[in-house]
Design an enzyme around this catalytic site. Structure first.
Site, PDB file in Angstrom:
ATOM      1  N   ASN A 132     -13.101  -3.473   2.394  1.00 33.82           N
ATOM      2  CA  ASN A 132     -13.799  -2.077   2.342  1.00 33.82           C
ATOM      3  C   ASN A 132     -14.954  -2.268   1.402  1.00 33.82           C
ATOM      4  O   ASN A 132     -14.386  -2.651   0.120  1.00 33.82           O
ATOM      5  CB  ASN A 132     -13.045  -0.978   2.611  1.00 33.82           C
ATOM      6  CG  ASN A 132     -12.423  -1.093   3.913  1.00 33.82           C
ATOM      7  OD1 ASN A 132     -12.634  -1.255   4.996  1.00 33.82           O
ATOM      8  ND2 ASN A 132     -10.973  -0.103   3.616  1.00 33.82           N
ATOM      9  N   ASP A 143       0.768  -1.120   0.026  1.00 32.02           N
ATOM     10  CA  ASP A 143       0.047  -0.022   0.029  1.00 32.02           C
ATOM     11  C   ASP A 143       0.808   1.272   0.008  1.00 32.02           C
ATOM     12  O   ASP A 143       1.782   1.205   0.672  1.00 32.02           O
ATOM     13  CB  ASP A 143      -0.955  -0.032   1.313  1.00 32.02           C
ATOM     14  CG  ASP A 143      -2.015   0.855   0.994  1.00 32.02           C
ATOM     15  OD1 ASP A 143      -3.049   0.391   1.031  1.00 32.02           O
ATOM     16  OD2 ASP A 143      -1.877   2.224   1.060  1.00 32.02           O
ATOM     17  N   ILE A 144       0.537   2.354  -0.742  1.00 28.96           N
ATOM     18  CA  ILE A 144       1.338   3.344  -0.999  1.00 28.96           C
ATOM     19  C   ILE A 144       1.356   4.220   0.437  1.00 28.96           C
ATOM     20  O   ILE A 144       2.019   5.092   0.490  1.00 28.96           O
ATOM     21  CB  ILE A 144       0.763   4.275  -2.110  1.00 28.96           C
ATOM     22  CG1 ILE A 144       1.842   5.155  -2.614  1.00 28.96           C
ATOM     23  CG2 ILE A 144      -0.414   5.231  -1.812  1.00 28.96           C
ATOM     24  CD1 ILE A 144       1.696   5.830  -3.977  1.00 28.96           C
ATOM     25  N   HIS A 166      -6.950  -5.904   1.915  1.00 29.97           N
ATOM     26  CA  HIS A 166      -5.717  -5.330   2.680  1.00 29.97           C
ATOM     27  C   HIS A 166      -5.313  -6.410   3.590  1.00 29.97           C
ATOM     28  O   HIS A 166      -6.134  -7.153   4.322  1.00 29.97           O
ATOM     29  CB  HIS A 166      -6.367  -4.040   3.560  1.00 29.97           C
ATOM     30  CG  HIS A 166      -6.819  -2.837   2.946  1.00 29.97           C
ATOM     31  ND1 HIS A 166      -6.313  -1.651   2.896  1.00 29.97           N
ATOM     32  CD2 HIS A 166      -8.187  -2.644   2.424  1.00 29.97           C
ATOM     33  CE1 HIS A 166      -6.684  -0.735   2.153  1.00 29.97           C
ATOM     34  NE2 HIS A 166      -7.855  -1.185   1.899  1.00 29.97           N
ATOM     35  N   HIS A 183     -10.197  -5.128  -3.575  1.00 33.46           N
ATOM     36  CA  HIS A 183      -8.933  -5.298  -2.932  1.00 33.46           C
ATOM     37  C   HIS A 183      -8.889  -5.918  -1.568  1.00 33.46           C
ATOM     38  O   HIS A 183     -10.030  -5.505  -0.839  1.00 33.46           O
ATOM     39  CB  HIS A 183      -7.960  -4.364  -3.155  1.00 33.46           C
ATOM     40  CG  HIS A 183      -8.725  -2.881  -2.340  1.00 33.46           C
ATOM     41  ND1 HIS A 183      -9.522  -2.082  -3.072  1.00 33.46           N
ATOM     42  CD2 HIS A 183      -8.569  -2.222  -1.331  1.00 33.46           C
ATOM     43  CE1 HIS A 183      -9.780  -1.240  -2.374  1.00 33.46           C
ATOM     44  NE2 HIS A 183      -9.072  -1.145  -1.247  1.00 33.46           N
ATOM     45  N   GLY A 194     -15.841   2.554   3.728  1.00 32.63           N
ATOM     46  CA  GLY A 194     -14.584   3.271   3.396  1.00 32.63           C
ATOM     47  C   GLY A 194     -13.880   2.885   2.287  1.00 32.63           C
ATOM     48  O   GLY A 194     -12.625   3.180   2.419  1.00 32.63           O
ATOM     49  N   GLN A 195     -14.448   2.610   1.393  1.00 31.22           N
ATOM     50  CA  GLN A 195     -13.838   2.345   0.021  1.00 31.22           C
ATOM     51  C   GLN A 195     -13.364   3.366  -0.707  1.00 31.22           C
ATOM     52  O   GLN A 195     -14.196   4.067  -0.933  1.00 31.22           O
ATOM     53  CB  GLN A 195     -14.572   1.171  -0.657  1.00 31.22           C
ATOM     54  CG  GLN A 195     -13.851   0.578  -1.985  1.00 31.22           C
ATOM     55  CD  GLN A 195     -14.644  -0.254  -2.936  1.00 31.22           C
ATOM     56  OE1 GLN A 195     -15.862  -0.463  -2.610  1.00 31.22           O
ATOM     57  NE2 GLN A 195     -13.840  -0.871  -3.787  1.00 31.22           N
TER      58      GLN A 195
HETATM   59  P1  5GP Z   1      -9.974   1.331   0.261  1.00 34.00           P
HETATM   60  O1  5GP Z   1      -9.903   2.653   0.946  1.00 34.00           O
HETATM   61  O2  5GP Z   1     -10.346   1.444  -1.076  1.00 34.00           O
HETATM   62  O3  5GP Z   1     -10.382   0.252   0.846  1.00 34.00           O
HETATM   63  O4  5GP Z   1      -8.076   1.146  -0.121  1.00 34.00           O
HETATM   64  C1  5GP Z   1      -7.523   1.871  -1.105  1.00 34.00           C
HETATM   65  C2  5GP Z   1      -6.065   1.623  -0.633  1.00 34.00           C
HETATM   66  O5  5GP Z   1      -5.362   1.983  -1.882  1.00 34.00           O
HETATM   67  C3  5GP Z   1      -5.548   2.876   0.349  1.00 34.00           C
HETATM   68  O6  5GP Z   1      -5.058   2.239   1.607  1.00 34.00           O
HETATM   69  C4  5GP Z   1      -4.610   3.512  -0.245  1.00 34.00           C
HETATM   70  O7  5GP Z   1      -3.537   4.031   0.415  1.00 34.00           O
HETATM   71  C5  5GP Z   1      -4.055   2.628  -1.565  1.00 34.00           C
HETATM   72  N1  5GP Z   1      -3.654   3.398  -2.757  1.00 34.00           N
HETATM   73  C6  5GP Z   1      -4.293   4.342  -3.501  1.00 34.00           C
HETATM   74  N2  5GP Z   1      -3.866   4.749  -4.459  1.00 34.00           N
HETATM   75  C7  5GP Z   1      -2.648   3.882  -4.645  1.00 34.00           C
HETATM   76  C8  5GP Z   1      -1.529   3.744  -5.553  1.00 34.00           C
HETATM   77  O8  5GP Z   1      -1.636   4.383  -6.505  1.00 34.00           O
HETATM   78  N3  5GP Z   1      -0.710   2.762  -5.297  1.00 34.00           N
HETATM   79  C9  5GP Z   1      -0.465   2.145  -4.207  1.00 34.00           C
HETATM   80  N4  5GP Z   1       0.467   1.081  -4.082  1.00 34.00           N
HETATM   81  N5  5GP Z   1      -1.677   1.978  -3.239  1.00 34.00           N
HETATM   82  C10 5GP Z   1      -2.706   3.013  -3.449  1.00 34.00           C
END
Ligand code: 5GP
Ligand code: ZN
Length: 114
Positions: free
Chosen positions: A87, A30-31, A102, A100, A93-94
């Site tokens: 999520n 994750d970034i 986590h 995906h 919280g998506q």
């Molecule tokens: P969500 O909030 O949808 O469950 O999680 C999305 C996740 O994707 C977040 O934890 C966010 O930090 C990660 N993320 C968003 N954009 C990027 C990206 O460009 N590269 C990577 N490696 N992670 C990302």
């Protein structure tokens, strides 16, 4: 899905720190890590969220979870454990509309979520 960040990562159009890749699945760090270990496991196929899974995706989802577990073990999380999170949509919280998982580990994680 032209404007999907994770489809672009899966296609190699946006760089990522990959942990695993095969024809159907990609795992990458994750970034914005929320714990010492924080990676994502995604299907390469664009599925928006867990609500949109079909019966044809059952095997793929099984493989996603199996890979999440396998990678968590390989990153040293077997003994102390990890959190596996999916999520879904606004209330879940998506923020990225591509399914995906986590995997968070490396510190004790609080519960309940905020
Ligand atoms: P969500 O909030 O949808 O469950 O999680 C999305 C996740 O994707 C977040 O934890 C966010 O930090 C990660 N993320 C968003 N954009 C990027 C990206 O460009 N590269 C990577 N490696 N992670 C990302
Ligand atoms: Zn996508």
């Amino acid at each position: 899905m032209n404007d999907c960040i994770f489809c672009k990562i899966a296609a190699g159009e946006i760089p990522s720190k990959k942990i695993f890749e095969d024809d159907d699945i990609l795992a990458f760090h994750d970034i914005t890590p929320q714990s010492p270990v924080h990676f994502l496991v995604i299907p390469k196929k664009h599925i928006r969220n867990i609500m949109e899974l079909g019966e044809g995706d059952i095997l793929l989802v099984g493989r996603l979870l199996n890979k999440a577990q396998e990678l968590a073990v390989s990153l040293g999380c077997a003994e102390k454990g990890a959190r596996f999170v999916i999520n879904c949509k606004a209330d879940g919280g998506q923020t990225v509309d591509h399914l995906h998982v986590h995997v968070l580990a490396g510190r004790p994680l609080a519960w309940p979520p905020g």
